[in-house]
Structures are given as C-alpha cells and as structure tokens.
Design a protein around this motif. Structure first.
Motif, mmCIF file in Angstrom:
data_model
loop_
_atom_site.group_PDB
_atom_site.id
_atom_site.type_symbol
_atom_site.label_atom_id
_atom_site.label_comp_id
_atom_site.label_asym_id
_atom_site.label_seq_id
_atom_site.Cartn_x
_atom_site.Cartn_y
_atom_site.Cartn_z
ATOM 1 N N LEU A 117 -59.667 80.056 9.577
ATOM 2 C CA LEU A 117 -60.589 78.941 9.418
ATOM 3 C C LEU A 117 -60.318 77.878 10.476
ATOM 4 O O LEU A 117 -59.179 77.685 10.893
ATOM 5 N N GLU A 120 -65.182 74.490 12.455
ATOM 6 C CA GLU A 120 -66.532 74.836 12.011
ATOM 7 C C GLU A 120 -66.609 75.128 10.513
ATOM 8 O O GLU A 120 -67.709 75.249 9.951
ATOM 9 N N ASN A 121 -65.446 75.229 9.859
ATOM 10 C CA ASN A 121 -65.409 75.535 8.428
ATOM 11 C C ASN A 121 -65.006 74.345 7.563
ATOM 12 O O ASN A 121 -64.794 74.496 6.360
ATOM 13 N N GLU A 124 -66.940 73.572 4.118
ATOM 14 C CA GLU A 124 -66.666 74.460 2.987
ATOM 15 C C GLU A 124 -65.206 74.381 2.553
ATOM 16 O O GLU A 124 -64.900 74.573 1.367
ATOM 17 N N MET A 125 -64.284 74.058 3.480
ATOM 18 C CA MET A 125 -62.887 73.858 3.097
ATOM 19 C C MET A 125 -62.756 72.629 2.194
ATOM 20 O O MET A 125 -62.077 72.667 1.162
ATOM 21 N N HIS A 142 -56.935 70.414 9.031
ATOM 22 C CA HIS A 142 -56.817 71.754 9.616
ATOM 23 C C HIS A 142 -56.153 71.727 10.983
ATOM 24 O O HIS A 142 -55.673 72.764 11.467
ATOM 25 N N ARG A 151 -63.200 85.206 1.681
ATOM 26 C CA ARG A 151 -64.594 85.044 1.276
ATOM 27 C C ARG A 151 -64.999 86.185 0.333
ATOM 28 O O ARG A 151 -64.543 87.318 0.495
ATOM 29 N N LEU A 156 -66.472 80.993 0.615
ATOM 30 C CA LEU A 156 -65.030 80.767 0.665
ATOM 31 C C LEU A 156 -64.509 80.514 -0.749
ATOM 32 O O LEU A 156 -64.903 79.538 -1.396
#
Length: 239
Positions: A117, A120-121, A124-125, A142, A151, A156
């Motif tokens: 991850l 760009e994630n 959703e994180m 991150h 997933r 996720l």
C-alpha cells in the motif's frame, strides 16, 4: 559473533524508540527544537525529549507543538510539568523478535492476496483504521515504512505496516482487520510477511500492544514474538 553484551546494548535503543527513530532513520520526518523533537504534522503525534528532561526541554516541546496541542509521549518515563494536562495513560507491553530465530515461512504474498500500500491508498487505509481503531494513523503515516494489505473482492479488509525504526529495529504496527473478515488468518499473514521482510534487510521486528489485548498478545506469541517488558503509554495536552 553476537555476544550477550552486544544484545544488551542493542536492546537499549528500544527504551526510547521514538527519539531513536527521529534522530536516525526518520530524521527527514522530524521537527526539532533543542533536545525536543516530534514528527511532522499528519505523519505521527509521537514526541520525545531527552532522557533527563529539564524545564527548557518541556518548553521547547511545547513550542514545537503549540498551545493546547496533543503530545503523545509514547512510553517516555519522564512526566511533564503540572501545567500539562493528562489525556490518557495505557498499560502495555513491548514485544521483540528473538535474535536467533527467523519468521515462520508464510505463503508467497502473491498467493495470499497481500498487496503493498502507498500514497494512492491513503483514503481506504484511513477508512479501515476508522472502522477498526488499531491506534494512531494519519494521512502521512504510511511514509514511516512499508504497509501491506489484503483485499477481498477489491475491498481492503486488513492491513499492517512499519512504524518506528530505531537503529537495528523496525516496529510492526497498525495491525487491523475489518469485522467481516476476522478469524481468517489475515493478521497473522500480514505480520509474518512484514517480519520476513524486516529480517531479510537485517533488522529485528518489534511491536507494542495494549496489555488488555490478550488475543493480540497470544497471536504475536504464536508467531514467535517474546515480551521484552512492560510499557506505559501516556498522552498530554500542552499548556
């Protein structure tokens, strides 16, 4: 050959993992005044002062954070002046990977649905963290290290990553699984995969866990982690 004295010295950096990280591999993510230091906003709220802080150190940290700001002192044994408002205190334990062992052999990450991850994630994180509450996690957390996720049908449902990085060590943190995906081995898979990566690059994994979280402690012990000692997590608000 590693001696017992080497191991003792090696372990000592874990007494102040925040300060050791901010003064080393996370220096590019640090803000500092004098002997007080903290992470950049939106990376982490952890702060550190010297091992024997005086009034100037606390004043410098208050200057870094600003008035009425939250200071997460992690497991710092020193207590700030009485003008700092206590926010929380939580008993926990610090667990480490044995120096003479290797992580269990997990399935290949591509076979278990594990994905890396990144920026760009983040949306959703943050959503997964909001639903599972594994601990502090911010829009730039991150950047502290590698984060892995699992997933299911494109969503996720589980995550874990690297946080503090004192010399020779890497902390595994943000271990969380959505309610609908629990009891399927996702946490064990992610922690094992991270531990394997950490050991492969020459570090030793460690982690922190709330003392009341007996299920997580049992999981980490099954994976091979051992308790190094108790810690007390504390948070304060600056004057």
């Amino acid at each position: 050959m590693t001696t017992n004295d080497d191991l003792v010295l090696d372990d000592l950096v874990l007494d102040d993992p925040v300060g050791q990280s901010l003064g080393g591999r996370h220096a590019h993510l640090a803000r500092r005044i004098g002997r007080a230091t903290t992470y950049l906003t939106e990376v982490a709220t952890f702060s550190s002062v010297s091992a024997d802080p005086g009034p100037q150190d606390w004043s410098d940290l208050a200057g870094l954070l600003g008035p009425g700001a939250f200071a997460d002192m992690f497991n710092c044994p020193a207590v700030p002046p009485s003008s700092w408002e206590p926010v929380f205190s939580l008993e926990g334990r610090q667990m480490i990977w044995p120096d003479d062992g290797l992580p269990g052999q997990p399935h290949a990450e591509s076979d278990t649905g594990v994905v890396e991850l990144g920026a760009e994630n983040v949306v959703e994180m943050l959503d997964l963290v909001a639903r599972t509450k594994p601990g502090p996690f911010w829009p730039r957390t991150h950047e502290l290290g590698t984060y892995l996720g699992i997933r299911v049908d494109g969503t996720l449902v589980a995550m874990a990553g690297e946080r503090l990085r004192p010399p020779g060590w890497t902390e595994i943190s943000a271990v969380c699984t959505a309610a609908e995906a629990r009891k399927q081995g996702h946490a064990a898979c992610l922690v094992s995969a991270l531990a394997a990566r950490i050991v492969a690059r020459g570090d030793r994994p460690f982690l922190h866990v709330a003392g009341a979280n007996t299920a997580a402690i049992a999981l980490y012990e099954r994976l091979g982690f051992q308790t190094r000692g108790p810690v007390t997590f504390r948070g304060f608000r600056t004057p």
